[in-house]
Write a protein that holds these residues in place. Structure first.
Motif, PDB file in Angstrom:
ATOM      1  N   LEU A  30     -16.229  10.165  -1.556  1.00 23.04           N
ATOM      2  CA  LEU A  30     -16.523  10.962  -0.488  1.00 23.04           C
ATOM      3  C   LEU A  30     -17.779  10.170   0.209  1.00 23.04           C
ATOM      4  CD1 LEU A  30     -15.375  13.444   1.319  1.00 23.04           C
ATOM      5  CD2 LEU A  30     -17.464  15.014   0.437  1.00 23.04           C
ATOM      6  N   HIS A  31     -17.578   9.491   1.434  1.00 20.80           N
ATOM      7  CA  HIS A  31     -18.921   9.007   2.056  1.00 20.80           C
ATOM      8  C   HIS A  31     -18.197   9.100   3.421  1.00 20.80           C
ATOM      9  CE1 HIS A  31     -15.009   6.768   2.594  1.00 20.80           C
ATOM     10  NE2 HIS A  31     -15.714   6.062   3.981  1.00 20.80           N
ATOM     11  N   ARG A  32     -19.731   8.844   4.665  1.00 23.90           N
ATOM     12  CA  ARG A  32     -19.612   8.785   6.140  1.00 23.90           C
ATOM     13  C   ARG A  32     -19.794   7.593   6.600  1.00 23.90           C
ATOM     14  NH1 ARG A  32     -24.512  13.547   6.549  1.00 23.90           N
ATOM     15  NH2 ARG A  32     -25.977  11.848   5.591  1.00 23.90           N
ATOM     16  N   HIS A  33     -20.020   7.761   7.613  1.00 24.08           N
ATOM     17  CA  HIS A  33     -20.712   6.017   8.769  1.00 24.08           C
ATOM     18  C   HIS A  33     -20.671   6.495   9.700  1.00 24.08           C
ATOM     19  CE1 HIS A  33     -16.495   5.461   9.066  1.00 24.08           C
ATOM     20  NE2 HIS A  33     -16.137   4.975   8.248  1.00 24.08           N
ATOM     21  N   ASP A  34     -22.129   5.820  11.037  1.00 19.58           N
ATOM     22  CA  ASP A  34     -22.483   6.129  12.364  1.00 19.58           C
ATOM     23  C   ASP A  34     -21.150   5.777  12.840  1.00 19.58           C
ATOM     24  OD1 ASP A  34     -24.828   7.045  11.094  1.00 19.58           O
ATOM     25  OD2 ASP A  34     -25.743   5.630  11.473  1.00 19.58           O
ATOM     26  N   GLU A  35     -20.107   5.127  12.458  1.00 20.54           N
ATOM     27  CA  GLU A  35     -19.095   4.546  13.941  1.00 20.54           C
ATOM     28  C   GLU A  35     -17.491   5.425  13.522  1.00 20.54           C
ATOM     29  OE1 GLU A  35     -21.973   1.599  12.646  1.00 20.54           O
ATOM     30  OE2 GLU A  35     -20.555   2.996  11.045  1.00 20.54           O
ATOM     31  N   TRP A  36     -17.385   5.514  14.282  1.00 19.75           N
ATOM     32  CA  TRP A  36     -16.315   6.693  15.327  1.00 19.75           C
ATOM     33  C   TRP A  36     -14.871   5.358  14.035  1.00 19.75           C
ATOM     34  CZ3 TRP A  36     -13.623  10.225  17.510  1.00 19.75           C
ATOM     35  CH2 TRP A  36     -14.266  10.815  18.150  1.00 19.75           C
ATOM     36  N   GLN A  37     -14.413   5.623  13.568  1.00 14.74           N
ATOM     37  CA  GLN A  37     -12.949   4.823  12.038  1.00 14.74           C
ATOM     38  C   GLN A  37     -10.997   5.593  12.550  1.00 14.74           C
ATOM     39  OE1 GLN A  37     -14.100   4.970   8.406  1.00 14.74           O
ATOM     40  NE2 GLN A  37     -11.766   4.870   8.185  1.00 14.74           N
ATOM     41  N   ILE A  38     -10.935   4.175  13.047  1.00 12.42           N
ATOM     42  CA  ILE A  38      -8.723   4.289  13.385  1.00 12.42           C
ATOM     43  C   ILE A  38      -8.688   3.560  11.921  1.00 12.42           C
ATOM     44  CG2 ILE A  38      -7.735   4.172  15.190  1.00 12.42           C
ATOM     45  CD1 ILE A  38      -9.215   3.922  17.486  1.00 12.42           C
ATOM     46  N   THR A  39      -8.014   4.779  11.413  1.00 15.30           N
ATOM     47  CA  THR A  39      -7.068   3.427   9.932  1.00 15.30           C
ATOM     48  C   THR A  39      -5.560   4.045  10.470  1.00 15.30           C
ATOM     49  OG1 THR A  39      -9.295   4.390   8.622  1.00 15.30           O
ATOM     50  CG2 THR A  39      -6.831   3.946   7.442  1.00 15.30           C
ATOM     51  N   TYR A  40      -4.869   3.236  10.111  1.00 17.45           N
ATOM     52  CA  TYR A  40      -3.180   2.580  10.133  1.00 17.45           C
ATOM     53  C   TYR A  40      -2.757   2.687   8.978  1.00 17.45           C
ATOM     54  CZ  TYR A  40       1.257   0.411  10.427  1.00 17.45           C
ATOM     55  OH  TYR A  40       1.777   0.332  10.503  1.00 17.45           O
ATOM     56  N   TYR A  79      -0.806   5.605  -8.251  1.00 16.82           N
ATOM     57  CA  TYR A  79      -2.386   4.673  -7.849  1.00 16.82           C
ATOM     58  C   TYR A  79      -3.199   3.861  -8.694  1.00 16.82           C
ATOM     59  CZ  TYR A  79      -0.098   4.121  -3.082  1.00 16.82           C
ATOM     60  OH  TYR A  79       1.158   4.683  -2.443  1.00 16.82           O
ATOM     61  N   PHE A  80      -3.550   4.897  -9.292  1.00 18.66           N
ATOM     62  CA  PHE A  80      -4.594   4.358 -11.000  1.00 18.66           C
ATOM     63  C   PHE A  80      -4.103   4.675 -11.975  1.00 18.66           C
ATOM     64  CE2 PHE A  80      -6.073   7.405  -7.271  1.00 18.66           C
ATOM     65  CZ  PHE A  80      -7.247   6.386  -6.491  1.00 18.66           C
ATOM     66  N   SER A  81      -2.227   4.799 -12.126  1.00 23.05           N
ATOM     67  CA  SER A  81      -2.291   4.263 -13.541  1.00 23.05           C
ATOM     68  C   SER A  81      -1.943   3.033 -13.413  1.00 23.05           C
ATOM     69  CB  SER A  81      -0.402   4.435 -13.444  1.00 23.05           C
ATOM     70  OG  SER A  81       0.043   6.112 -13.073  1.00 23.05           O
ATOM     71  N   ALA A  82      -2.658   2.281 -14.933  1.00 24.73           N
ATOM     72  CA  ALA A  82      -2.696   1.739 -15.158  1.00 24.73           C
ATOM     73  C   ALA A  82      -1.259   0.339 -15.063  1.00 24.73           C
ATOM     74  CB  ALA A  82      -3.384   1.237 -17.030  1.00 24.73           C
ATOM     75  N   ASP A  83      -0.344   0.281 -15.550  1.00 23.25           N
ATOM     76  CA  ASP A  83       0.540  -0.179 -15.659  1.00 23.25           C
ATOM     77  C   ASP A  83       1.699  -0.120 -14.500  1.00 23.25           C
ATOM     78  OD1 ASP A  83       1.402   3.033 -15.796  1.00 23.25           O
ATOM     79  OD2 ASP A  83       3.253   2.926 -17.364  1.00 23.25           O
ATOM     80  N   ASN A  84       1.241   0.299 -13.393  1.00 22.55           N
ATOM     81  CA  ASN A  84       1.992   0.630 -12.388  1.00 22.55           C
ATOM     82  C   ASN A  84       1.752  -0.504 -11.334  1.00 22.55           C
ATOM     83  OD1 ASN A  84       0.448   1.093  -9.251  1.00 22.55           O
ATOM     84  ND2 ASN A  84      -1.365   1.628 -10.933  1.00 22.55           N
ATOM     85  N   ASN A  85       1.707  -1.249 -10.304  1.00 20.42           N
ATOM     86  CA  ASN A  85       1.860  -2.796  -9.579  1.00 20.42           C
ATOM     87  C   ASN A  85       1.838  -2.113  -7.701  1.00 20.42           C
ATOM     88  OD1 ASN A  85       5.030  -2.378  -9.302  1.00 20.42           O
ATOM     89  ND2 ASN A  85       5.913  -3.872  -9.847  1.00 20.42           N
ATOM     90  N   LYS A  86       1.516  -0.386  -7.820  1.00 21.02           N
ATOM     91  CA  LYS A  86       1.715  -0.036  -6.343  1.00 21.02           C
ATOM     92  C   LYS A  86       0.262  -1.151  -5.762  1.00 21.02           C
ATOM     93  CE  LYS A  86       2.723   4.371  -5.317  1.00 21.02           C
ATOM     94  NZ  LYS A  86       4.028   3.642  -4.687  1.00 21.02           N
ATOM     95  N   THR A  87       0.623  -0.629  -4.686  1.00 23.06           N
ATOM     96  CA  THR A  87      -0.537  -0.802  -3.463  1.00 23.06           C
ATOM     97  C   THR A  87      -0.585  -0.162  -2.135  1.00 23.06           C
ATOM     98  OG1 THR A  87       0.215  -3.287  -2.246  1.00 23.06           O
ATOM     99  CG2 THR A  87      -0.908  -3.355  -4.229  1.00 23.06           C
ATOM    100  N   ILE A  88      -1.866  -0.307  -1.848  1.00 20.50           N
ATOM    101  CA  ILE A  88      -2.196   0.641  -0.027  1.00 20.50           C
ATOM    102  C   ILE A  88      -2.757  -0.542   0.577  1.00 20.50           C
ATOM    103  CG2 ILE A  88      -2.819   2.938  -0.979  1.00 20.50           C
ATOM    104  CD1 ILE A  88      -5.600   0.972   0.678  1.00 20.50           C
ATOM    105  N   LYS A  89      -2.250  -0.697   1.788  1.00 24.23           N
ATOM    106  CA  LYS A  89      -2.471  -1.316   2.615  1.00 24.23           C
ATOM    107  C   LYS A  89      -2.842  -0.357   3.996  1.00 24.23           C
ATOM    108  CE  LYS A  89      -0.150  -5.706   4.540  1.00 24.23           C
ATOM    109  NZ  LYS A  89       1.001  -6.557   4.328  1.00 24.23           N
ATOM    110  N   ALA A  90      -3.660  -1.437   4.446  1.00 23.61           N
ATOM    111  CA  ALA A  90      -4.458  -0.481   5.858  1.00 23.61           C
ATOM    112  C   ALA A  90      -5.073  -1.219   7.079  1.00 23.61           C
ATOM    113  CB  ALA A  90      -5.841   0.819   5.899  1.00 23.61           C
ATOM    114  N   CYS A  91      -4.842  -0.798   8.256  1.00 25.96           N
ATOM    115  CA  CYS A  91      -6.025  -1.062   9.201  1.00 25.96           C
ATOM    116  C   CYS A  91      -6.991  -0.424   9.706  1.00 25.96           C
ATOM    117  CB  CYS A  91      -4.933  -2.564  10.412  1.00 25.96           C
ATOM    118  SG  CYS A  91      -5.670  -2.520  11.921  1.00 25.96           S
ATOM    119  N   SER A  92      -7.772  -0.848  10.057  1.00 22.09           N
ATOM    120  CA  SER A  92      -9.590   0.146  10.688  1.00 22.09           C
ATOM    121  C   SER A  92     -10.017  -0.467  11.429  1.00 22.09           C
ATOM    122  CB  SER A  92     -10.266   0.554   9.099  1.00 22.09           C
ATOM    123  OG  SER A  92      -9.354   1.135   8.740  1.00 22.09           O
ATOM    124  N   ILE A  93     -10.412  -0.367  12.584  1.00 22.47           N
ATOM    125  CA  ILE A  93     -11.313  -0.569  13.564  1.00 22.47           C
ATOM    126  C   ILE A  93     -12.353   0.661  13.688  1.00 22.47           C
ATOM    127  CG2 ILE A  93     -11.709  -0.951  15.536  1.00 22.47           C
ATOM    128  CD1 ILE A  93      -9.645  -2.200  15.093  1.00 22.47           C
TER     129      ILE A  93
END
Length: 300
Positions: A30-40, A79-93
């Motif tokens: 959990l975190h925060r920042h002063d900026e607005w964030q748009i995440t795809y 996604y946290f399993s050691a034996d998986n090959n899954k990944t996440i992908k995202a674009c943020s502004i």
């Protein structure tokens, strides 16, 4: 143990910051920042915790997160399993209307855009009908350079304000994001403990011990900063997980398996909690989702 900050510092050497990432899982604290964030969310599934509310996310979703709002994109357990090959992908502004862009947002021509952001101060999810257009504009910002970054950013902001009343806030307007750094780090640790252990049998004493608090003090603290009791928050995390399992191809006759996987030890209790949070039974939820998907497919 490394102490992780609650308030993240976003580089200020640019007016608009963008990133395109591919990682094993999303940043898990959990975190925060002063900026607005748009995440795809280009690829990935999980739960977005935003302020005092939570939302399931999956590939294709776009979220706009308000400035200073505590948030966390928690990837699904697999996604946290050691034996998986899954990944996440995202674009943020990332952008700060009250920082380096203050002069821009104070212009008369930006009055509507500034008003829209102020009205939706905690952020919102982009409706599905608008995501294709928004994705194009987000990547235009990310791929631009020099003054073209600002030109494309203004087009992106213009698309946001055009949403008007078509958005729902990520959390209650009554939620206050006025949390100190120390409180935020403690809250982050608590949320992380719950989201990592919700599918086990965890008690109030367990989470209070993790926060180095007495159960009574923990209950007061957690209610004050989240608006939830420990049990209501835990139930929402579990039901959120169950919803994703129910619509991800799990068979309807395996509802009991979904319940136990999400941390419930009684199918009766699962059905009761599910209906109180979602407003319908698990089986009705599956039927509703399938009917909507069928209509969308026919209309495509």
């Amino acid at each position: 143990m490394k102490v992780l900050p609650f308030t993240m510092l976003v580089p200020d050497d640019k007016s608009v910051i963008s990133e395109h990432i591919e990682l094993p899982y999303f940043y898990q604290y959990l975190h925060r920042h002063d900026e607005w964030q748009i995440t795809y969310i280009e690829k990935g599934e999980g739960t977005l915790i935003a302020g005092n509310d939570m939302h399931a996310f999956r590939s294709g979703d776009i979220f706009v997160i308000g400035a200073k709002l505590p948030h966390l994109f928690k990837s699904n357990p697999e996604y946290f399993s050691a034996d998986n090959n899954k990944t996440i992908k995202a674009c943020s502004i990332y952008f700060n209307p009250n920082g380096i862009l203050a002069a821009l947002f104070n212009l008369p021509e930006m009055k509507m855009a500034s008003g829209f952001l102020a009205k939706n101060k905690h952020g919102f999810k982009i409706p599905a009908a608008f995501t294709k257009n928004m994705v194009t504009k987000m990547f235009n910002v990310h791929q631009a350079s020099g003054v073209d970054v600002l030109f494309n950013f203004l087009k992106l902001v213009n698309s946001l304000q055009d949403l008007n009343e078509n958005v729902e806030s990520l959390c209650s307007d009554m939620y206050s994001s006025n949390v100190t750094e120390n409180e935020g780090m403690r809250l982050s640790k608590i949320i992380n403990f719950i989201t990592e252990n919700y599918n086990n049998q965890i008690s109030l004493e367990d989470v209070a011990n993790a926060a180095f608090m007495t159960p009574q003090a923990f209950c007061r603290y957690f209610k004050k900063h989240t608006g939830h009791t420990f049990v209501s928050f835990l139930n929402e995390v579990r039901i959120n997980d169950a919803c994703k399992s129910l619509i991800s191809g799990e068979k309807a006759d395996c509802i009991s398996g979904v319940a136990y996987k999400a941390g419930f030890n009684s199918i009766t209790n699962f059905n009761r909690v599910f209906k109180s949070i979602i407003g319908q039974s698990p089986r009705a939820y599956i039927d509703t989702y399938n009917n909507v998907s069928r209509v969308s497919y026919v209309g495509a």
